[in-house]
Design a protein around this motif. Sequence first.
Motif, PDB file in Angstrom:
ATOM      1  N   GLU A  67       9.802   4.195  -3.997  1.00  0.00           N
ATOM      2  CA  GLU A  67       8.616   3.899  -3.651  1.00  0.00           C
ATOM      3  C   GLU A  67       8.497   2.485  -3.616  1.00  0.00           C
ATOM      4  O   GLU A  67       8.985   1.595  -4.175  1.00  0.00           O
ATOM      5  CB  GLU A  67       7.653   4.317  -4.615  1.00  0.00           C
ATOM      6  CG  GLU A  67       6.124   4.007  -4.262  1.00  0.00           C
ATOM      7  CD  GLU A  67       5.147   4.853  -5.463  1.00  0.00           C
ATOM      8  OE1 GLU A  67       5.155   6.072  -5.498  1.00  0.00           O
ATOM      9  OE2 GLU A  67       4.340   3.832  -5.949  1.00  0.00           O
TER      10      GLU A  67
ATOM     11  N   ARG B 139       1.144   1.795  -0.454  1.00  0.00           N
ATOM     12  CA  ARG B 139       2.108   2.317  -1.029  1.00  0.00           C
ATOM     13  C   ARG B 139       2.910   3.423  -0.106  1.00  0.00           C
ATOM     14  O   ARG B 139       2.282   4.146   0.460  1.00  0.00           O
ATOM     15  CB  ARG B 139       2.030   2.839  -2.363  1.00  0.00           C
ATOM     16  CG  ARG B 139       1.306   4.046  -2.336  1.00  0.00           C
ATOM     17  CD  ARG B 139       1.162   4.736  -3.974  1.00  0.00           C
ATOM     18  NE  ARG B 139       0.324   5.859  -3.870  1.00  0.00           N
ATOM     19  CZ  ARG B 139       0.438   6.953  -3.276  1.00  0.00           C
ATOM     20  NH1 ARG B 139       1.550   7.292  -2.721  1.00  0.00           N
ATOM     21  NH2 ARG B 139      -0.642   8.126  -3.301  1.00  0.00           N
TER      22      ARG B 139
ATOM     23  N   PHE C 233      -4.101   1.568  -2.527  1.00  0.00           N
ATOM     24  CA  PHE C 233      -4.664   1.337  -3.923  1.00  0.00           C
ATOM     25  C   PHE C 233      -5.427   0.116  -3.885  1.00  0.00           C
ATOM     26  O   PHE C 233      -5.380  -0.794  -3.302  1.00  0.00           O
ATOM     27  CB  PHE C 233      -3.591   1.384  -4.850  1.00  0.00           C
ATOM     28  CG  PHE C 233      -2.522   0.018  -4.671  1.00  0.00           C
ATOM     29  CD1 PHE C 233      -2.954  -0.944  -5.411  1.00  0.00           C
ATOM     30  CD2 PHE C 233      -1.522   0.300  -3.838  1.00  0.00           C
ATOM     31  CE1 PHE C 233      -1.745  -1.890  -5.144  1.00  0.00           C
ATOM     32  CE2 PHE C 233      -0.533  -0.872  -3.451  1.00  0.00           C
ATOM     33  CZ  PHE C 233      -0.664  -1.719  -4.349  1.00  0.00           C
TER      34      PHE C 233
ATOM     35  N   GLU D 153       1.164  -5.503  -1.492  1.00  0.00           N
ATOM     36  CA  GLU D 153      -0.221  -5.903  -1.850  1.00  0.00           C
ATOM     37  C   GLU D 153      -0.608  -7.318  -1.540  1.00  0.00           C
ATOM     38  O   GLU D 153       0.325  -8.151  -1.450  1.00  0.00           O
ATOM     39  CB  GLU D 153      -0.498  -5.621  -3.395  1.00  0.00           C
ATOM     40  CG  GLU D 153       0.519  -6.467  -4.286  1.00  0.00           C
ATOM     41  CD  GLU D 153       0.355  -5.762  -5.602  1.00  0.00           C
ATOM     42  OE1 GLU D 153      -0.946  -5.869  -6.410  1.00  0.00           O
ATOM     43  OE2 GLU D 153       1.146  -5.423  -6.237  1.00  0.00           O
TER      44      GLU D 153
ATOM     45  N   ARG E  39       5.654  -0.989  -2.659  1.00  0.00           N
ATOM     46  CA  ARG E  39       4.351  -1.234  -2.893  1.00  0.00           C
ATOM     47  C   ARG E  39       4.084  -2.788  -2.324  1.00  0.00           C
ATOM     48  O   ARG E  39       4.910  -3.636  -2.584  1.00  0.00           O
ATOM     49  CB  ARG E  39       3.809  -1.242  -4.222  1.00  0.00           C
ATOM     50  CG  ARG E  39       2.419  -1.549  -4.715  1.00  0.00           C
ATOM     51  CD  ARG E  39       1.984  -1.354  -5.893  1.00  0.00           C
ATOM     52  NE  ARG E  39       2.594  -2.281  -6.872  1.00  0.00           N
ATOM     53  CZ  ARG E  39       3.211  -2.209  -7.935  1.00  0.00           C
ATOM     54  NH1 ARG E  39       3.394  -1.110  -8.432  1.00  0.00           N
ATOM     55  NH2 ARG E  39       3.489  -3.396  -8.668  1.00  0.00           N
TER      56      ARG E  39
ATOM     57  N   ASN F 249       0.482   7.000 -13.625  1.00  0.00           N
ATOM     58  CA  ASN F 249      -0.822   7.617 -12.922  1.00  0.00           C
ATOM     59  C   ASN F 249      -1.224   8.996 -13.726  1.00  0.00           C
ATOM     60  O   ASN F 249      -0.492   9.356 -14.313  1.00  0.00           O
ATOM     61  CB  ASN F 249      -0.284   8.450 -11.591  1.00  0.00           C
ATOM     62  CG  ASN F 249      -0.167   7.249 -10.557  1.00  0.00           C
ATOM     63  OD1 ASN F 249       0.934   6.603 -10.517  1.00  0.00           O
ATOM     64  ND2 ASN F 249      -1.157   7.137  -9.596  1.00  0.00           N
TER      65      ASN F 249
ATOM     66  N   HIS G 258       1.774  12.204  -5.428  1.00  0.00           N
ATOM     67  CA  HIS G 258       3.121  11.455  -5.710  1.00  0.00           C
ATOM     68  C   HIS G 258       4.251  12.293  -5.768  1.00  0.00           C
ATOM     69  O   HIS G 258       4.202  13.429  -6.506  1.00  0.00           O
ATOM     70  CB  HIS G 258       2.725  10.755  -7.137  1.00  0.00           C
ATOM     71  CG  HIS G 258       1.495   9.785  -7.077  1.00  0.00           C
ATOM     72  ND1 HIS G 258       1.344   8.712  -6.115  1.00  0.00           N
ATOM     73  CD2 HIS G 258       0.613  10.053  -7.590  1.00  0.00           C
ATOM     74  CE1 HIS G 258      -0.025   8.209  -6.327  1.00  0.00           C
ATOM     75  NE2 HIS G 258      -0.537   9.024  -7.207  1.00  0.00           N
TER      76      HIS G 258
ATOM     77  N   LYS H 193       4.286   1.832 -13.855  1.00  0.00           N
ATOM     78  CA  LYS H 193       2.900   2.112 -13.722  1.00  0.00           C
ATOM     79  C   LYS H 193       2.935   3.503 -13.828  1.00  0.00           C
ATOM     80  O   LYS H 193       3.919   4.244 -13.949  1.00  0.00           O
ATOM     81  CB  LYS H 193       2.838   2.047 -12.177  1.00  0.00           C
ATOM     82  CG  LYS H 193       1.495   2.657 -11.435  1.00  0.00           C
ATOM     83  CD  LYS H 193       1.461   2.572  -9.988  1.00  0.00           C
ATOM     84  CE  LYS H 193       0.560   3.282  -9.333  1.00  0.00           C
ATOM     85  NZ  LYS H 193       0.659   3.038  -7.783  1.00  0.00           N
TER      86      LYS H 193
ATOM     87  N   ASP I 209      -5.027   4.972  -7.139  1.00  0.00           N
ATOM     88  CA  ASP I 209      -4.457   5.266  -5.767  1.00  0.00           C
ATOM     89  C   ASP I 209      -5.237   6.402  -4.984  1.00  0.00           C
ATOM     90  O   ASP I 209      -5.461   7.411  -5.453  1.00  0.00           O
ATOM     91  CB  ASP I 209      -2.973   6.206  -6.193  1.00  0.00           C
ATOM     92  CG  ASP I 209      -1.913   5.085  -6.221  1.00  0.00           C
ATOM     93  OD1 ASP I 209      -1.940   4.122  -5.848  1.00  0.00           O
ATOM     94  OD2 ASP I 209      -0.918   5.279  -7.316  1.00  0.00           O
TER      95      ASP I 209
ATOM     96  N   GLY J 126      -0.142   5.687   0.855  1.00  0.00           N
ATOM     97  CA  GLY J 126      -1.547   5.703   0.104  1.00  0.00           C
ATOM     98  C   GLY J 126      -1.878   4.464  -0.030  1.00  0.00           C
ATOM     99  O   GLY J 126      -1.214   3.286   0.497  1.00  0.00           O
TER     100      GLY J 126
END
Length: 192
Positions: free
Chosen positions: A25, A191, A150, A29, A27, A99, A20, A97, A140, A148
């Motif tokens: 970024e 992402r 997830f 989904e 995302r 990580n 990362h 979020k 991820d 990436g």
Amino acid sequence: MKRLLIPILMMMSLTCLSAHEKGYEFRGEIYGFAGLTDYLTTSGGISITNGYRITERLFVGAGTGFEISKSVYKYVDVGDSYSYAPQRMIPVFASIKYNMGKKAASPFVLLDAGWTFNVGKDEEKKALYGLLFNPRVGVDVGMVKGYGLFAAVGPRFQNIHYRHLTAGKGDWIVDHRSEFLTMVCLHIGIRF
């Protein structure tokens, strides 16, 4: 054996490049959820989230989406009768979020919190939605630098307002009730 080893080594090297990075970024989904109460059956949706990765581990952003669910819009006290109808909703939410690691395969915790609007056209069968909380845990998996996939799972709590009918003396007594729907959600996405 060589034919199998070379692609595996190539994928491992690409995965190592995708830790990362700080900065913008995106995302996207798709997800599905199943209700754990009588007020909701199954549902699904898509969403996008745009934000900023403040550190290699911490992301904050905002998102929206489109969902279709089959949920209760009316409950009749006599005979415990629920009336269900498809509901079309647009969630708007803030997202945070974290990580747990900096490697290509990194577990995370995430919270989406916001408001859901029902945009269905059938006023007779429309339930009103409100507050939503969707905490989840996931992983991820980096593919190539900056990109990436997830997957995540967790509960979702969604406020709903519906009509409650009780038999009165020769007529129905109508009042409006509010409940928090409890669901289990499965999310998969990309992402970059």
